[in-house]
Design a protein around this motif. Structure first.
Motif, short mmCIF file in Angstrom:
data_model
loop_
_atom_site.label_atom_id
_atom_site.label_comp_id
_atom_site.label_asym_id
_atom_site.label_seq_id
_atom_site.Cartn_x
_atom_site.Cartn_y
_atom_site.Cartn_z
N LEU A 69 2.06 73.32 38.62
CA LEU A 69 3.29 73.90 38.08
C LEU A 69 4.27 72.80 37.74
N ASN A 70 4.85 72.88 36.56
CA ASN A 70 5.88 71.92 36.17
C ASN A 70 6.89 72.64 35.29
N PRO A 71 7.74 73.48 35.92
CA PRO A 71 8.71 74.26 35.14
C PRO A 71 9.91 73.42 34.72
N ARG A 72 10.62 73.93 33.73
CA ARG A 72 11.87 73.31 33.30
C ARG A 72 13.02 74.19 33.74
N PRO A 73 13.92 73.72 34.58
CA PRO A 73 14.99 74.57 35.08
C PRO A 73 15.91 75.09 33.99
N ALA B 40 13.34 79.11 31.20
CA ALA B 40 12.32 79.89 31.90
C ALA B 40 11.03 79.96 31.11
N LEU B 41 11.07 79.65 29.82
CA LEU B 41 9.89 79.79 28.96
C LEU B 41 9.13 78.49 28.79
N GLY B 42 9.77 77.35 29.06
CA GLY B 42 9.16 76.07 28.76
C GLY B 42 8.46 75.45 29.95
N GLY B 43 7.89 74.27 29.73
CA GLY B 43 7.25 73.51 30.79
C GLY B 43 5.74 73.59 30.75
N PHE B 44 5.13 73.23 31.86
CA PHE B 44 3.67 73.16 31.97
C PHE B 44 3.20 74.09 33.08
N ARG B 45 2.04 74.73 32.87
CA ARG B 45 1.35 75.47 33.91
C ARG B 45 -0.13 75.19 33.78
N PHE C 131 -6.98 72.08 33.91
CA PHE C 131 -6.58 72.81 32.70
C PHE C 131 -5.07 73.01 32.73
N VAL C 132 -4.40 72.67 31.63
CA VAL C 132 -2.94 72.76 31.57
C VAL C 132 -2.50 73.25 30.20
N LEU C 133 -1.51 74.14 30.18
CA LEU C 133 -0.85 74.56 28.95
C LEU C 133 0.59 74.04 28.97
N GLU C 134 1.08 73.63 27.80
CA GLU C 134 2.49 73.26 27.66
C GLU C 134 3.15 74.20 26.68
N ARG C 135 4.32 74.71 27.05
CA ARG C 135 5.15 75.50 26.14
C ARG C 135 6.47 74.79 25.89
N LYS D 43 6.67 78.75 23.01
CA LYS D 43 5.48 78.56 22.17
C LYS D 43 4.57 77.51 22.80
N VAL D 44 3.25 77.81 22.84
CA VAL D 44 2.29 76.84 23.35
C VAL D 44 2.18 75.69 22.35
N VAL D 45 2.48 74.48 22.83
CA VAL D 45 2.47 73.32 21.95
C VAL D 45 1.38 72.32 22.31
N ASP D 46 0.72 72.52 23.45
CA ASP D 46 -0.37 71.62 23.80
C ASP D 46 -1.30 72.31 24.79
N LYS D 47 -2.59 71.98 24.69
CA LYS D 47 -3.62 72.48 25.59
C LYS D 47 -4.38 71.28 26.12
N ILE D 48 -4.55 71.22 27.42
CA ILE D 48 -5.14 70.05 28.06
C ILE D 48 -6.31 70.51 28.91
N LEU D 49 -7.46 69.87 28.74
CA LEU D 49 -8.65 70.21 29.51
C LEU D 49 -9.43 68.94 29.82
N TYR D 50 -9.62 68.69 31.11
CA TYR D 50 -10.43 67.56 31.54
C TYR D 50 -11.60 68.07 32.36
#
Length: 478
Positions: free
Chosen positions: A396-400, A403-408, A417-421, A426-433
């Motif tokens: 979890l990496n929320p942006r205070p 409420a909609l942005g950050g990473f989960r 696996f990580v999504l960034e909004r 809006k989803v702006v990045d998808k990360i998968l290792y």
């Protein structure tokens, strides 16, 4: 004869059943709890893990006597959110502590509420003498609001009414002068702080010994020992521990394949970081010897962990925060002789699980607050290998400010696996290792695995729904 055989069978069944029963704990024999939590100590920096070329003989010995959770991670790898999860058994969206406490985050209500029920509240209410030594970092500092966190005031005084049942207070908010630490001691006022001219881990272990030595009667005690090193400034470490790494180049010490030659800060400070790790290990070893001398080994639960890891040049980065292994993975070992069998366990242990598990272990399961989100794993610790195990651990990496942005995301046995909004959701990045085939996380394979990304996105949102994440409310509004 038949009646005798039946009696013997029943006796044998009863004895076998008793082997798996929880040890009987009464108000008179409740175990003590020593919880040791140095800051920014990554799991790779343990000698027995055979990752970093470090010297940690005392922690290696403790691991041999402990159950070690090798998949423990810091769900929000940052000091304040981690500590709030640890104390309350709840994720950041429930505690309100989304990022570090300072005068730039205070305007978002980013601090631990006095109304929260913490593990120390529960233990205090059930007869424990509670002590806390070192870094707290859960209160909003006094001073003007600022927008830039780099211009923030960080250190904070904690008034007695906000100490959550802690009787012995020898603490500060956050203060990084390791050779000249300061502490507010017990009933000291905000203006009455005490500075010490000694390396903070060494001094804090001295105070810990004094706290333990002063315990009288049958009252159980709990002590949180929260050291700041190996947190930066990295160079503030005694020379005696630097000497353990003489003759070794920075290139030898930075043995991870994801550290580029351009990681100048890591090449400058890796010796300092490892020296601080060895220094912390030395002080912990002395404290373990003291417990043995006082004959407190058998009835003291010892936990060693950390609030997050340290990148130390991996991916060209320093410190913590991202989803990378060096940032999120933390040591977690727990020792209770004759109760917890030493073992290496692959459980995806989450930070909110720690509070309910410890309360369950000491027979206070019925005192776990109803709003706790973590899982009580006491039965696993006591030998039940058949418990349900989660498939992954949340990142979890929320942006205070949004409420909609950050990473989960999550970390499973094989994948990160990580999504960034963005702040509009809006989803702006998808990360998968693929951590099994790419252990240093060198290649993001999200684009070439759309089916996995889709499946993992659904699994992630299902879990976020269960913990009431802000993102889920946004999705429902679409």
């Amino acid at each position: 004869m038949l009646a005798m055989r039946i009696s013997l069978i029943l006796l044998l069944v009863a004895l076998l059943a008793g082997c798996n029963q929880k040890p009987e704990i009464t108000a008179q024999n409740r175990p003590n709890l020593l919880f040791i939590i140095p800051d920014q100590f990554r799991t790779h920096a343990l000698g027995f893990m055979k990752q970093d070329p470090v010297q940690t003989p005392n922690l290696d010995r403790l691991a041999e006597e402990s159950m070690v959770f090798v998949n423990a991670i810091s769900n929000r790898p940052l000091c304040s959110p981690y500590r709030a999860m640890l104390m309350t058994g709840k994720y950041p969206f429930k505690t309100g502590v989304l990022t570090n406490c300072n005068t730039s985050s205070r305007k978002y209500g980013n601090y631990l509420r006095s109304t929260e029920t913490t593990i120390t509240d529960v233990l205090s209410e059930n007869g424990y003498n509670c002590g806390y030594i070192g870094k707290w970092h859960l209160d909003a500092p006094a001073g003007p609001d600022v927008d830039d966190w780099r211009k923030s005031i960080w250190d904070a005084y904690t008034p007695p009414e906000a100490r959550h049942g802690i009787d012995f207070w020898y603490s500060y908010g956050t203060f990084d002068q390791h050779f000249n630490p300061h502490y507010w001691i017990n009933d000291a006022s905000r203006e009455d702080t005490t500075f010490i001219n000694e390396w903070s881990p060494r001094h804090e272990v001295e105070v810990a010994r004094e706290f333990i030595n002063n315990q009288t009667g049958d009252q159980p005690w709990v002590l949180f020992l929260s050291m700041n090193p190996p947190h930066p400034p990295y160079q503030l470490v005694p020379d005696e521990y630097l000497s353990d790494y003489e003759g070794k180049s920075a290139a030898e010490l930075l043995n991870r394949q994801n550290v580029p030659e351009t990681a100048e800060a890591a090449y400058k400070h890796v010796k300092n970081y490892f020296a601080a790790v060895t220094g912390v290990d030395d002080q912990i070893g002395q404290l373990m010897e003291f417990l043995e001398e006082k004959k407190l080994n058998e009835n003291t639960i010892v936990v060693f962990t950390s609030d997050h890891g340290e990148l130390m040049g991996s991916h060209g980065l320093m410190q913590k925060g991202p989803w990378y292994e060096e940032s999120v993975r933390i040591p977690f070992m727990i020792r209770w002789p004759e109760k917890i069998a030493p073992a290496i366990d692959s459980l995806h242990l989450a930070v909110p699980d720690v509070m309910p598990t410890l309360l369950g272990l000491i027979d206070l399961e019925d005192q776990i607050p109803a709003d706790v989100q973590g899982i009580n794993y006491q039965n696993l610790l006591l030998g039940d290998g058949k418990i349900a195990r989660p498939d992954f651990n949340l990142y979890l990496n929320p942006r205070p400010e949004s409420a909609l942005g950050g990473f989960r995301g999550f970390r499973s046995n094989q994948y990160t696996f990580v999504l960034e909004r963005n702040n509009e959701g809006k989803v702006v990045d998808k990360i998968l290792y693929d951590n099994l085939n790419d252990p240093y996380q060198l290649k993001n394979v999200a684009a070439s695995n759309p089916d996995l990304v889709n499946r993992f996105s659904k699994q992630l949102m299902k879990r976020l729904t269960e913990i009431d994440d802000f993102w889920v409310e946004y999705d429902r509004s679409l």
